[in-house]
Enzyme design. Structure first.
Site, short mmCIF file in Angstrom:
data_model
loop_
_atom_site.label_atom_id
_atom_site.label_comp_id
_atom_site.label_asym_id
_atom_site.label_seq_id
_atom_site.Cartn_x
_atom_site.Cartn_y
_atom_site.Cartn_z
N ASP A 38 14.16 -13.10 -81.54
CA ASP A 38 14.82 -12.11 -80.70
C ASP A 38 16.01 -12.71 -79.96
O ASP A 38 17.03 -12.03 -79.76
CB ASP A 38 13.83 -11.52 -79.69
CG ASP A 38 12.89 -10.52 -80.35
OD1 ASP A 38 11.91 -10.14 -79.71
OD2 ASP A 38 13.14 -10.14 -81.50
N LYS A 115 -1.72 -4.26 -80.63
CA LYS A 115 -0.78 -4.56 -81.73
C LYS A 115 -1.54 -5.44 -82.72
O LYS A 115 -1.62 -6.65 -82.55
CB LYS A 115 0.47 -5.26 -81.20
CG LYS A 115 1.55 -5.45 -82.26
CD LYS A 115 2.81 -6.07 -81.65
CE LYS A 115 3.88 -6.22 -82.71
NZ LYS A 115 3.49 -7.12 -83.81
N ARG A 136 5.80 -1.17 -95.65
CA ARG A 136 7.00 -0.78 -94.91
C ARG A 136 8.27 -1.17 -95.66
O ARG A 136 9.27 -0.45 -95.62
CB ARG A 136 7.01 -1.43 -93.53
CG ARG A 136 8.11 -0.86 -92.65
CD ARG A 136 8.08 -1.43 -91.26
NE ARG A 136 8.67 -2.76 -91.21
CZ ARG A 136 8.89 -3.43 -90.09
NH1 ARG A 136 8.50 -2.94 -88.95
NH2 ARG A 136 9.44 -4.62 -90.11
N CYS A 408 7.84 -46.08 -100.93
CA CYS A 408 8.49 -46.99 -101.89
C CYS A 408 8.81 -48.36 -101.32
O CYS A 408 9.18 -49.27 -102.07
CB CYS A 408 9.75 -46.35 -102.44
SG CYS A 408 11.09 -46.16 -101.21
N CYS A 428 12.34 -42.94 -105.03
CA CYS A 428 11.16 -42.94 -104.16
C CYS A 428 10.13 -41.96 -104.70
O CYS A 428 10.43 -40.77 -104.89
CB CYS A 428 11.57 -42.55 -102.74
SG CYS A 428 10.17 -42.35 -101.62
#
Length: 678
Positions: A38, A115, A136, A408, A428
């Site tokens: 947000d 919620k 949705r 490594c 590596c």
């Protein structure tokens, strides 16, 4: 801030927000909290309001978020399934109440509900029978998950109302059932699910509804979407009671509140007591109860003005750091991770938390054996908030990032201006798997049939150790592998052989040079005769290239200064992999698509997506990912999904492969416009 800097910041914000929207809505793997999201959105809105000429069509401020997946049929929602604005404090709630009073002119009764932390679904009934259910999606178009939804026992297939009834609910899995599923997964050596929301979302999106039926999904219906069409229902609370009478599962814990003070008091109670519920909630939703007042307030492009979602602060608990491990990522970044005493957070057991980098550890003053406060960002990602220094006993120890790579043994480096300690050895072993997957990908060497699973098998059997080994594989090496056979082995060897003649830019991109992606690789390949010239180029020479700054130039020079990287490149040359730039393919080709934005969607009859994209780019066009008003035309194949629907809605020209190939042979741009009738 100068205009150019503002434009760059807006672009970065759009890309970041779209990325995180996709992770949340489509992949169910959010990486940041709603609060962080947000804040980024607020910054973008402010910049766009101050600089309206810089607002882009693909800005997330123009949309709700998420897109429907192409693997399901698409459904256009009769009533858009909008998102809600968020509140994080009592002040935010009082500001919301103030806006409501200003628009309605009086005090307002609210309904406050849980919620539920699940997946939002819309269900339509006609003539008293279940018609379809859809996710949705982007708010306008969703995925048809009807067959899967019908397996959920709490969704009625018949109701006692012959009118069109459209409801919206949240599909979820209870805490107890989530634990049972994970216990089963663990016993059978299967994937462990991160949280109930991911499990619910993944289960509802299964292509096989039989698998969905095995999952203990449930649903709470929280909205009557077409309530405006049902004149006998005057309030939201009445609609919830009516939905219960029709047989829908509605949360019993909603409350009618006379004013905002009662709302805040109710929310404060559940903030403290949400852990006692049998299912997860991540906040509370506050809605104006009176439907007539809702109609006065209306909607913004993204959300109703008459509702707001209060997001709970992240749950925090104390734990202890038992150990600090380091892991090497694909790009060589070495990330420290705290091993914690297990604590229960946001519905799951937490025993690990990333420490990010050396600077984070110093900033937080984190030591081995410290007691720390842990929370989950967005109720998903475990993170250490702070150290409980008063609990220190003297046994705590400082942590130092390794001077050599744990995988490594090569020295690690920390580049100027960067927080990460890295291993820059291309060989590596901890980086090889991800590096190889990138090397064979479509945007790099494009080796058909050599995906992630094949790379994993080849590494497991010690048949490859670096990217060059791919070109020394024999058919008899591949046939014995799991899920392989003579035919598959033949096809894979042919694909490997074919990739040897790829354009140079593909090889450069496949090498995985930091900061050099597809665009950078193409710039290098078009400005040098061969790979050797690029290897010999110094920073000053590279900085003369368009769009190459000091960071990219230094990264290229440092990469080719590594002896082990040069050894791998020599092995690629010896195997016959092309390292010459070749002729400019676009030379002599008419730029008939110059200035055009073209969208590809669906599966084409003969062309691969990257082949169609190359045709477009060679002719001066730009292949873009999303449909907007500025799209010139859409090239559509089979199973074209939401992009095709949006193109039709916007009246944008849609063509098939046959017509596309026809106009691609034209030499006059005006002929193209005439053919397309645009």
């Amino acid at each position: 801030m100068e205009k150019k800097d503002i434009e760059i910041r807006i672009e970065n914000l759009i890309n970041t927000l779209n990325y995180h929207s996709d992770k949340y809505y489509n992949q169910d793997t959010p990486e940041i909290s709603d609060f962080e999201y947000d804040n980024l959105m607020k910054e973008l809105i402010k910049l766009e309001e101050e600089n309206p000429e810089l607002k882009r069509i693909d800005s997330p401020t123009n949309r709700v978020g998420g897109v429907a997946l192409d693997k399901f049929e698409q459904i256009t929602h009769k009533n858009p399934m909008l998102s809600l604005s968020n509140a994080y404090s009592a002040k935010d709630l009082r500001d919301f109440d103030k806006r409501v009073k200003e628009m309605t002119g009086e005090d307002t009764e609210y309904v406050v509900e849980f919620k539920i932390d699940g997946l939002s679904v819309g269900i339509t009934y006609e003539n008293g029978e279940f018609k379809y259910a859809a996710t949705r999606g982007n708010g306008l178009i969703g995925e048809d998950i009807s067959k899967n939804a019908m397996t959920i026992k709490s969704i009625p297939l018949k109701i006692e109302d012959k009118r069109e009834i459209i409801v919206r609910g949240e599909v979820y899995i209870s805490k107890e059932n989530f634990e049972k599923v994970n216990e089963y997964q663990e016993e059978h050596d299967l994937q462990i699910f991160a949280n109930p929301r991911n499990l619910a979302a993944g289960s509802l999106r299964q292509l096989d509804s039989k698998l969905t039926a095995k999952r203990p999904l449930d649903i709470f219906i929280f909205n009557l979407e077409n309530i405006d069409e049902l004149e006998d229902i005057k309030t939201h609370s009445d609609s919830l009671e009516y939905l219960k009478k029709l047989g829908f599962s509605v949360s019993e814990n909603y409350k009618k509140c006379k004013n905002i003070d009662e709302v805040i008091e109710f929310i404060e109670y559940w903030t403290e007591n949400r852990g006692n519920l049998k299912f997860d909630i991540d906040g509370m939703v506050v809605k104006v109860n009176d439907i007539s007042k809702r109609n006065i307030m209306g909607f913004t492009a993204k959300s109703p003005r008459w509702a707001i979602a209060y997001k709970f602060p992240a749950e925090r608990k104390k734990s202890k750091i038992l150990d600090i491990e380091v892991e090497v990522g694909r790009t060589g970044t070495i990330t420290p991770t705290a091993i914690l005493e297990t604590v229960r957070l946001a519905g799951t057991s937490v025993s690990r938390a990333t420490l990010h980098n050396e600077d984070f550890i110093r900033e937080k003053d984190i030591k081995l054996f410290d007691h720390v406060i842990v929370q989950k960002a967005g109720d998903i990602i475990p993170q250490i908030v702070e150290v409980v220094k008063e609990d220190r006993t003297g046994e705590e120890k400082d942590f130092v990032m390794p001077k050599v790579c744990p995988a490594c043994g090569e020295p690690t480096v920390r580049l100027d201006g960067e927080a990460a300690v890295k291993c820059i050895n291309i060989s590596c072993p901890a980086q090889i798997r991800r590096g190889m997957i990138h090397f064979v990908s479509r945007e790099a060497m494009d080796i058909d049939g050599m995906g992630e699973s094949i790379i994993t098998l080849l590494l497991k059997e010690n048949l490859i150790k670096d990217i060059s080994d791919i070109y020394y594989l024999k058919k008899e090496d591949i046939i014995p592998l799991e899920r392989m056979g003579e035919k598959s082995a033949n096809n894979l060897i042919k694909a490997i052989e074919k990739s040897k003649s790829n354009d140079l830019w593909r090889l450069i991109n496949g090498l995985g040079i930091k900061f050099v992606g597809v665009k950078g690789a193409k710039i290098l390949a078009s400005n040098f005769k061969n790979l050797d010239e690029i290897i010999d180029a110094d920073v000053e020479r590279l900085q003369q290239l368009e769009e190459f700054g000091s960071i990219m130039s230094e990264s290229v020079v440092e990469f080719f200064a590594e002896e082990k990287n040069l050894l791998v490149i020599n092995k690629l040359k010896e195997a016959g992999v092309n390292t010459e730039a070749g002729e400019d393919k676009s030379e002599g080709i008419a730029k008939i698509f110059e200035g055009m934005k073209i969208v590809l969607t669906g599966t084409l009859p003969t062309l691969k997506r990257n082949q169609a994209k190359e045709i477009i780019e060679l002719r001066g066009g730009k292949a873009v990912a999303s449909v907007s008003k500025s799209t010139t035309f859409v090239l559509a194949g089979e199973a074209a999904g939401s992009k095709l629907t949006k193109a039709n809605d916007l009246g944008i020209r849609v063509i098939d492969e046959e017509e596309f190939l026809k106009i691609s042979e034209m030499v006059d741009k005006s002929e193209v416009f005439k053919e397309l009738d645009i």
